[in-house]
Design a protein around this motif. Structure first.
Motif, PDB file in Angstrom:
ATOM      1  N   ARG A   1      37.272 -73.266  74.535  1.00 28.99           N
ATOM      2  CA  ARG A   1      37.617 -73.761  73.206  1.00 28.99           C
ATOM      3  C   ARG A   1      36.983 -74.900  72.800  1.00 28.99           C
ATOM      4  O   ARG A   1      36.568 -75.138  71.706  1.00 28.99           O
TER       5      ARG A   1
ATOM      6  N   SER B   1      31.275 -73.490  70.399  1.00 28.53           N
ATOM      7  CA  SER B   1      31.286 -72.594  69.455  1.00 28.53           C
ATOM      8  C   SER B   1      29.619 -71.983  69.040  1.00 28.53           C
ATOM      9  O   SER B   1      28.717 -72.654  69.837  1.00 28.53           O
TER      10      SER B   1
ATOM     11  N   GLY C   1      33.999 -68.723  68.118  1.00 29.81           N
ATOM     12  CA  GLY C   1      34.325 -69.480  69.059  1.00 29.81           C
ATOM     13  C   GLY C   1      33.980 -69.096  70.547  1.00 29.81           C
ATOM     14  O   GLY C   1      33.628 -67.796  70.680  1.00 29.81           O
TER      15      GLY C   1
ATOM     16  N   GLU D   1      35.572 -68.546  73.259  1.00 32.74           N
ATOM     17  CA  GLU D   1      36.530 -67.770  73.898  1.00 32.74           C
ATOM     18  C   GLU D   1      36.293 -66.294  73.271  1.00 32.74           C
ATOM     19  O   GLU D   1      37.121 -65.555  73.606  1.00 32.74           O
TER      20      GLU D   1
END
Length: 549
Positions: free
Chosen positions: A113, A116, A144, A146
């Protein structure tokens, strides 16, 4: 716990290559091998590769063999990976560099998290020619850490009021796709050396298509006489043909832009350097057909937030056509160009003789591999035609230069010519070659007889030791640094370097590498670093030869 100093990509630059196949090319390595007849050859060996799934997970494997094309002829694209690395400072002050892995993330108390990703890809070739940003097209994706889904790069043209975009957003040009891989801690037992916990991004280029406006339906090739005459009637008379420019489904560009009416020789535009051609430049009044391709340059940025600060790594991906001969090594590579810019010249001494010798041997082998892919007859003809119209002053008394007319690389090109007249069936002076039985390319077929024996290290070093003066004469000097130039350009060339202000230094001759062009469409040479290394190595061999005598 160590402290994060910097994040960066390894490698910082990567080269992707077009391919219409959905299967990326497996990884391979160049290796020097010997065949059963004792020849020194470059071969490709399969290397550890990663197969990436839709969800971003990777599986290592070792290919059994390398396939460059699918059964239907589709070229497999080169889709490079770039890894995120970290520069860290330990408690004792030492600095370390290592890949950004899940273990390092745990040490720094980071999760995905905190990351980016942004990728910006653009093709600005038409914008560069017309000086109009709306004739370029670009794509940008941001997501992002994830998110491991594949992200298509769909490009369109930026524009403001009064500007007509070349590529409309509702009919974008695909420039490929990117995927942020899903890291996993477990290693494959069959390939424990593959660390799947490293943070990686994969760039997959586009298929290698050409796009155009609706009017770009058919056009003549370069052999067809064009102008006010009916090119369709003349095509069969001039051995030229009329071809489809692009398929109908790829005629999606706006026909009302400066790129659609572009003509270089009007005085409205500057010829961009390095010189870049365009489709339509050889047809009629040289008006552009409005074509673009799906090549691009891409900027990849990965940012991580740690202890209230933002750290960002930037990497570049360059997209180009498939390798013409992937099992051959070029003698002048991107790595050589970067070394020429960043590394100091090598001081050749007896102490580093073995290291320099290995580099010289590799250079000659690479030169042969490049020459073996070249139609030397055609290259010679085109290069000598380029020389026409250039009238450099004659060299001063005592200075001998290679011929730049039809006598180049023939028996009259003394003292530069050596074995070629015996291998080209006594070709008389002239720009064009005389066809012989079987339409053999005389110069191209002479290349193996001249170069192949030099692939063997012992033969090469013996040749350089005995013929060092002749080899020095045959090497085309590299361009000199601006600080080396004479205050005023001299009429005769400087024997140690080339000066772009001197006409003779821009003309083709038989010096090595013969009749090849660089990015500025002038005779190619070794890099300055390669040239000085080879000259100094020859000097060392000459000194040793003189001492033995």
């Amino acid at each position: 716990m160590r402290s994060l100093i910097e994040v960066f990509f390894n490698p910082p630059m990567a080269v992707a290559r077009f391919g219409a196949s959905p299967t990326p090319l497996d990884a391979f390595e160049w290796r020097v091998s010997r065949d059963a007849h004792g020849k020194v050859l470059t071969v490709v060996d399969p290397a550890l590769s990663l197969r990436v799934a839709e969800d971003g997970s990777a599986q290592p494997y070792l290919p059994g063999h390398i396939r460059f094309k699918d059964d239907d002829g589709s070229v497999r694209p080169v889709a490079p990976f770039i890894e995120l690395w970290a520069r860290l400072q330990a408690a004792d002050g030492g600095v370390e560099e290592e890949p950004f892995t899940l273990a390092l993330m745990d040490e720094l108390r980071l999760t995905l998290r905190h990351f980016s990703v942004q990728v910006w890809a653009a093709n600005l070739k038409a914008a560069r020619r017309t000086n109009d940003p709306a004739c370029g097209f670009q794509a940008r994706v941001a997501f992002g850490g994830e998110d491991h889904t594949r992200k298509p790069l769909l490009a369109s043209s930026p524009h403001t009021s009064g500007q007509a975009p070349l590529v409309s957003p509702d009919r974008p040009v695909p420039l490929g796709q990117v995927q942020w891989l899903r890291p996993v801690a477990e290693r494959d037992p069959a390939f424990p050396e593959a660390d799947l916990s490293v943070l990686r991004l994969r760039f997959t280029p586009a298929a290698g298509k050409v796009y155009a406006p609706p009017r770009a339906v058919q056009g003549p090739d370069r052999l067809t006489v064009t102008g006010v005459v009916d090119v369709y009637q003349l095509a069969w008379q001039t051995e030229g043909r009329v071809h489809t420019i692009v398929p109908p489904e790829q005629r999606i560009l706006n026909d009302d832009t400066p790129w659609s009416t572009y003509r270089m020789l009007t005085g409205l535009y500057e010829d961009p350097q390095p010189q870049d051609g365009y489709d339509g430049s050889d047809d009629g009044d040289n008006q552009s057909w409005g074509c673009v391709d799906d090549s691009c340059d891409a900027l990849v940025t990965v940012a991580v937030a740690w202890r209230g600060q933002r750290y960002a790594a930037e990497g570049r991906v360059f997209v180009g056509p498939p390798a013409f001969a992937p099992d051959r090594r070029p003698f002048y590579s991107v790595a050589d160009d970067l070394a020429d810019r960043d590394l100091p010249l090598v001081q050749v001494t007896r102490e580093n003789y073995d290291e320099v010798k290995a580099e010289v041997v590799a250079l000659f082998r690479r030169a042969f591999e490049t020459a073996a892919t070249l139609n030397l007859d055609a290259a010679r003809t085109e290069a000598l035609q380029d020389n026409q119209g250039s009238n450099p002053p004659p060299p001063p008394p005592g200075m001998t230069l290679p011929r730049t007319d039809g006598g180049s690389m023939t028996e009259v090109d003394t003292p530069y010519i050596d074995r070629t007249p015996d291998l080209t069936l006594n070709q008389p002076p002239g720009d064009f070659m005389i066809s012989v039985r079987g339409d053999r390319l005389s110069y191209s077929q002479a290349v193996p007889f001249v170069h192949s024996q030099l692939m063997e290290e012992a033969v090469l070093i013996d040749f350089l030791r005995r013929r060092h003066a002749h080899v020095r004469r045959l090497l085309r000097p590299a361009f000199g640094l601006i600080t080396e130039w004479h205050p005023e350009p001299l009429p005769p060339p400087d024997p140690n370097f080339r000066d772009p202000r001197v006409v003779r230094d821009l003309m083709h001759d038989m010096r090595m590498p013969p009749y090849m062009r660089d990015a500025y469409y002038v005779p190619l040479s070794l890099t300055r670093r390669q040239y000085r290394l080879l000259i100094d190595f020859l000097d060392l061999l000459a000194q040793e030869e003189g001492a033995q005598a």
